[in-house]
Design a protein around this motif. Structure first.
Motif, PDB file in Angstrom:
ATOM      1  N   PRO A 118      40.399  34.676   3.240  1.00  0.00           N
ATOM      2  CA  PRO A 118      40.917  35.549   2.174  1.00  0.00           C
ATOM      3  C   PRO A 118      41.262  34.746   0.926  1.00  0.00           C
ATOM      4  O   PRO A 118      41.841  33.660   1.013  1.00  0.00           O
ATOM      5  CB  PRO A 118      42.174  36.156   2.816  1.00  0.00           C
ATOM      6  CG  PRO A 118      41.871  36.171   4.276  1.00  0.00           C
ATOM      7  CD  PRO A 118      41.061  34.927   4.528  1.00  0.00           C
ATOM      8  N   GLY A 119      40.862  35.254  -0.222  1.00  0.00           N
ATOM      9  CA  GLY A 119      41.145  34.580  -1.486  1.00  0.00           C
ATOM     10  C   GLY A 119      40.028  33.645  -1.941  1.00  0.00           C
ATOM     11  O   GLY A 119      39.996  33.243  -3.100  1.00  0.00           O
ATOM     12  N   ASP A 120      39.109  33.295  -1.050  1.00  0.00           N
ATOM     13  CA  ASP A 120      38.021  32.386  -1.426  1.00  0.00           C
ATOM     14  C   ASP A 120      37.120  33.011  -2.505  1.00  0.00           C
ATOM     15  O   ASP A 120      36.907  34.217  -2.542  1.00  0.00           O
ATOM     16  CB  ASP A 120      37.145  32.042  -0.216  1.00  0.00           C
ATOM     17  CG  ASP A 120      37.758  30.943   0.657  1.00  0.00           C
ATOM     18  OD1 ASP A 120      38.750  30.334   0.211  1.00  0.00           O
ATOM     19  OD2 ASP A 120      37.238  30.730   1.767  1.00  0.00           O
ATOM     20  N   THR A 121      36.574  32.115  -3.338  1.00  0.00           N
ATOM     21  CA  THR A 121      35.732  32.556  -4.454  1.00  0.00           C
ATOM     22  C   THR A 121      34.266  32.660  -4.031  1.00  0.00           C
ATOM     23  O   THR A 121      33.756  31.810  -3.309  1.00  0.00           O
ATOM     24  CB  THR A 121      35.851  31.526  -5.601  1.00  0.00           C
ATOM     25  OG1 THR A 121      37.229  31.474  -6.006  1.00  0.00           O
ATOM     26  CG2 THR A 121      35.006  31.934  -6.802  1.00  0.00           C
ATOM     27  N   PRO A 148      35.732  37.537  -6.398  1.00  0.00           N
ATOM     28  CA  PRO A 148      34.391  37.467  -6.980  1.00  0.00           C
ATOM     29  C   PRO A 148      34.402  36.927  -8.408  1.00  0.00           C
ATOM     30  O   PRO A 148      35.309  37.212  -9.185  1.00  0.00           O
ATOM     31  CB  PRO A 148      33.916  38.925  -6.972  1.00  0.00           C
ATOM     32  CG  PRO A 148      35.166  39.751  -6.943  1.00  0.00           C
ATOM     33  CD  PRO A 148      36.240  38.908  -6.310  1.00  0.00           C
ATOM     34  N   VAL A 149      33.384  36.118  -8.720  1.00  0.00           N
ATOM     35  CA  VAL A 149      33.065  35.821 -10.119  1.00  0.00           C
ATOM     36  C   VAL A 149      31.634  36.330 -10.305  1.00  0.00           C
ATOM     37  O   VAL A 149      30.823  36.240  -9.380  1.00  0.00           O
ATOM     38  CB  VAL A 149      33.162  34.309 -10.462  1.00  0.00           C
ATOM     39  CG1 VAL A 149      34.604  33.857 -10.442  1.00  0.00           C
ATOM     40  CG2 VAL A 149      32.329  33.458  -9.514  1.00  0.00           C
ATOM     41  N   ALA A 169      22.744  30.735 -16.941  1.00  0.00           N
ATOM     42  CA  ALA A 169      24.107  31.281 -16.900  1.00  0.00           C
ATOM     43  C   ALA A 169      24.647  31.307 -15.467  1.00  0.00           C
ATOM     44  O   ALA A 169      25.843  31.082 -15.244  1.00  0.00           O
ATOM     45  CB  ALA A 169      24.129  32.692 -17.499  1.00  0.00           C
ATOM     46  N   ILE A 170      23.765  31.551 -14.502  1.00  0.00           N
ATOM     47  CA  ILE A 170      24.200  31.547 -13.094  1.00  0.00           C
ATOM     48  C   ILE A 170      24.721  30.146 -12.735  1.00  0.00           C
ATOM     49  O   ILE A 170      25.778  29.988 -12.129  1.00  0.00           O
ATOM     50  CB  ILE A 170      23.036  31.943 -12.160  1.00  0.00           C
ATOM     51  CG1 ILE A 170      22.620  33.407 -12.408  1.00  0.00           C
ATOM     52  CG2 ILE A 170      23.418  31.741 -10.689  1.00  0.00           C
ATOM     53  CD1 ILE A 170      21.301  33.806 -11.768  1.00  0.00           C
ATOM     54  N   ARG A 171      23.964  29.142 -13.177  1.00  0.00           N
ATOM     55  CA  ARG A 171      24.377  27.760 -12.906  1.00  0.00           C
ATOM     56  C   ARG A 171      25.722  27.461 -13.574  1.00  0.00           C
ATOM     57  O   ARG A 171      26.609  26.872 -12.962  1.00  0.00           O
ATOM     58  CB  ARG A 171      23.302  26.786 -13.410  1.00  0.00           C
ATOM     59  CG  ARG A 171      23.600  25.345 -13.080  1.00  0.00           C
ATOM     60  CD  ARG A 171      22.568  24.385 -13.632  1.00  0.00           C
ATOM     61  NE  ARG A 171      23.060  23.016 -13.476  1.00  0.00           N
ATOM     62  CZ  ARG A 171      23.904  22.433 -14.323  1.00  0.00           C
ATOM     63  NH1 ARG A 171      24.336  23.078 -15.397  1.00  0.00           N
ATOM     64  NH2 ARG A 171      24.322  21.192 -14.093  1.00  0.00           N
ATOM     65  N   ASP A 172      25.875  27.894 -14.832  1.00  0.00           N
ATOM     66  CA  ASP A 172      27.133  27.655 -15.546  1.00  0.00           C
ATOM     67  C   ASP A 172      28.320  28.276 -14.809  1.00  0.00           C
ATOM     68  O   ASP A 172      29.357  27.636 -14.612  1.00  0.00           O
ATOM     69  CB  ASP A 172      27.065  28.239 -16.970  1.00  0.00           C
ATOM     70  CG  ASP A 172      26.102  27.450 -17.854  1.00  0.00           C
ATOM     71  OD1 ASP A 172      25.725  26.316 -17.459  1.00  0.00           O
ATOM     72  OD2 ASP A 172      25.727  27.969 -18.930  1.00  0.00           O
ATOM     73  N   VAL A 173      28.160  29.530 -14.406  1.00  0.00           N
ATOM     74  CA  VAL A 173      29.238  30.235 -13.695  1.00  0.00           C
ATOM     75  C   VAL A 173      29.580  29.499 -12.397  1.00  0.00           C
ATOM     76  O   VAL A 173      30.751  29.298 -12.056  1.00  0.00           O
ATOM     77  CB  VAL A 173      28.824  31.704 -13.394  1.00  0.00           C
ATOM     78  CG1 VAL A 173      29.769  32.355 -12.384  1.00  0.00           C
ATOM     79  CG2 VAL A 173      28.781  32.516 -14.686  1.00  0.00           C
ATOM     80  N   GLU A 176      31.310  26.143 -12.992  1.00  0.00           N
ATOM     81  CA  GLU A 176      32.696  26.313 -13.452  1.00  0.00           C
ATOM     82  C   GLU A 176      33.617  26.729 -12.297  1.00  0.00           C
ATOM     83  O   GLU A 176      34.717  26.208 -12.150  1.00  0.00           O
ATOM     84  CB  GLU A 176      32.753  27.361 -14.575  1.00  0.00           C
ATOM     85  CG  GLU A 176      34.165  27.488 -15.146  1.00  0.00           C
ATOM     86  CD  GLU A 176      34.303  28.599 -16.167  1.00  0.00           C
ATOM     87  OE1 GLU A 176      33.266  29.062 -16.705  1.00  0.00           O
ATOM     88  OE2 GLU A 176      35.456  29.016 -16.410  1.00  0.00           O
ATOM     89  N   HIS A 177      33.160  27.670 -11.474  1.00  0.00           N
ATOM     90  CA  HIS A 177      34.054  28.266 -10.465  1.00  0.00           C
ATOM     91  C   HIS A 177      33.877  27.710  -9.058  1.00  0.00           C
ATOM     92  O   HIS A 177      34.687  27.982  -8.179  1.00  0.00           O
ATOM     93  CB  HIS A 177      33.873  29.791 -10.451  1.00  0.00           C
ATOM     94  CG  HIS A 177      34.270  30.439 -11.733  1.00  0.00           C
ATOM     95  ND1 HIS A 177      35.592  30.692 -12.051  1.00  0.00           N
ATOM     96  CD2 HIS A 177      33.537  30.874 -12.788  1.00  0.00           C
ATOM     97  CE1 HIS A 177      35.653  31.267 -13.246  1.00  0.00           C
ATOM     98  NE2 HIS A 177      34.416  31.384 -13.722  1.00  0.00           N
TER      99      HIS A 177
END
Ligand SMILES: *Cc1c(COP(=O)(O)O)cnc(C)c1O
Length: 433
Positions: A118-121, A148-149, A169-173, A176-177
């Motif tokens: 729970p809470g994992d991204t 979720p991101v 953009a997928i790679r950037d997201v 980052e996260h």
């Protein structure tokens, strides 16, 4: 002819005991026979696949897995579940298959339980861009208990890849996260997914890569869309969309450790006894999908989608991303008529016997209950035997309904005539059986 395509024998059997329920079954059979089914997630399963669910396999508890059940008397349940597993593995060319998930969303719930705390991204495409509610919508377990991101589609309309997946953009997201899980596979995305590019991103950011091929499973099984294997660590799917089986879910992997975790997450993690009558039906549907005709069917599904999209473009409708590579398309209604909404279009088309769903287009300014678009798919019409000439006819019928704002009542009859020329599978065989 508008006889019920569902087995007349089942209707008669139910009717003798319960005329009230039987009359509803008959009406639904007639509705399916006499309307054009363009909902991209629906199909017409074969008579054998449908009937398989009406068998004694519904009577038994078979908690556990073949060879390790919690109840006696599972000998034949073991046989049928192993057969379904073997056929699923042969279809998708992978090592492990769990055929027990009750649905696609259940398969995804098990995935989350198996892989995340729970809470994992995790990273996914947002619902409004074509994702699925089980990929992080706030009201779903995935969005309520996990974090979720979302990665975007290409937003620049001057870009040649406008409205397609934006891999930079997928790679950037992801960088980052640093999500623990990267999800691909969608509910309203008309283009090929590049699983190898996703895997490179997953490896770089340290994520497990998951593909949800619920929509494209039939295309994948026949090589009409590239396979998520060997790139993806885990694959989930439904069995009732392009795969044309009974309603249900399926989980696939090549990784022995992941397989153990996923099995435990399905049972006892998120489900009790498997729906063995549906597992029986899955085995039969997978057997159908392994036949050469099924590949021809999937190729025709895609050819039909392209023909339908082309005919709609000729009539001034915009198709998002400029077309389709798979079984579905998103129609942007605003190029035809700035006032036209998906909600009105869906209702007018339903009145004319053309069944589809309103759907947001990427960056849709209208809310989900209104929308500027329609999602259309060709799996069900193709199952009826329709080809490219019929797709042109369907585009013409759709355009007559929308251009007249639903006032051209003659379309309903033209739809019936078209349906009568392409009866549902098993129609006739079932009657009087
Ligand atoms: C349809 C779909 C599901 C859910 O399947 P259900 O059987 O309705 O639970 C999951 N993921 C995607 C991408 C879908 O399109």
């Amino acid at each position: 002819m508008s006889d019920a395509p569902i087995a007349q024998s089942i209707h008669d059997l139910v009717h003798a005991q319960d005329p009230e329920a039987a009359s509803i079954l008959k009406a639904e059979g007639e509705r399916q026979a006499s309307t054009l089914e363009l909902i991209a997630s629906e199909n017409h399963a074969s008579l054998a696949t449908m009937h398989a669910m009406g068998t004694c396999f519904t009577n038994k508890y078979a908690e556990g897995y073949p060879g390790a059940r919690y109840y006696g008397g599972c000998e034949h349940h073991d046989e049928i579940e192993r057969l379904a597993q073997d056929r699923a593995k042969a279809l998708f060319k992978c090592e492990y298959a769990n055929v027990q998930p009750h649905s696609g969303a259940q398969a995804n719930a098990a995935l989350f339980l198996a892989l995340l705390n729970p809470g994992d991204t995790f990273a996914s495409l947002e619902l409004s861009d074509g994702g699925h509610l089980s990929h992080g919508l706030k009201v779903n377990i995935s969005g309520k208990w996990f974090s979720p991101v979302h990665y975007p589609l290409v937003r620049d309309e001057n870009d040649a890849d406008f409205e397609r997946l934006d891999y930079d953009a997928i790679r950037d997201v992801c960088m980052e996260h640093k999500p623990k899980l990267l999800m691909c596979g969608y509910s309203a995305y008309p283009r090929v997914i590049d699983f190898a590019k996703f895997r490179a991103i997953a490896d770089e950011c340290g994520a497990i890569l998951h593909a949800d091929i619920a929509h494209i499973a039939g295309l994948v099984a026949t090589g009409v869309h590239p396979s998520p294997f060997p790139h993806c660590h885990v694959v989930t799917t439904t069995t009732h969309k392009t795969l044309r089986g009974p309603r249900g879910g399926l989980i696939l992997t090549n990784d022995a450790d992941l397989n153990k975790k996923l099995n435990r997450a399905v049972f006892p993690g998120t489900q009790g006894g498997p729906l063995m009558h549906v597992v029986f039906s899955k085995a039969i549907a997978f057997g159908e999908a392994l036949r050469p005709e099924f590949r021809e069917y999937q190729q025709q599904v895609v050819a039909n989608a392209q023909a339908l999209a082309g005919s709609l473009v000729e009539r001034n409708y915009r198709i998002t991303s400029g077309g389709t590579d798979n079984h579905l398309m998103l129609v942007d209604l605003r190029t035809k008529d700035a006032e036209l909404t998906g909600a009105d279009a869906e209702k007018w088309l339903e009145d004319a016997g053309i069944i589809c769903n309103k759907n947001g287009v990427p960056q849709d300014p209208r809310p989900p209950k209104t929308t500027s678009g329609l999602r259309l798919g060709t799996p069900a019409l193709t199952t009826r035997g329709m080809g490219q000439p019929e797709m042109q006819r369907v585009a013409e019928l759709i355009d007559r309904v929308l251009s007249s704002k639903g006032t051209d009542g003659a379309v309903r009859n033209d739809v019936r005539t078209l349906c009568d020329a392409f009866p549902l599978p098993g129609h006739g065989q079932a009657v009087g059986a």
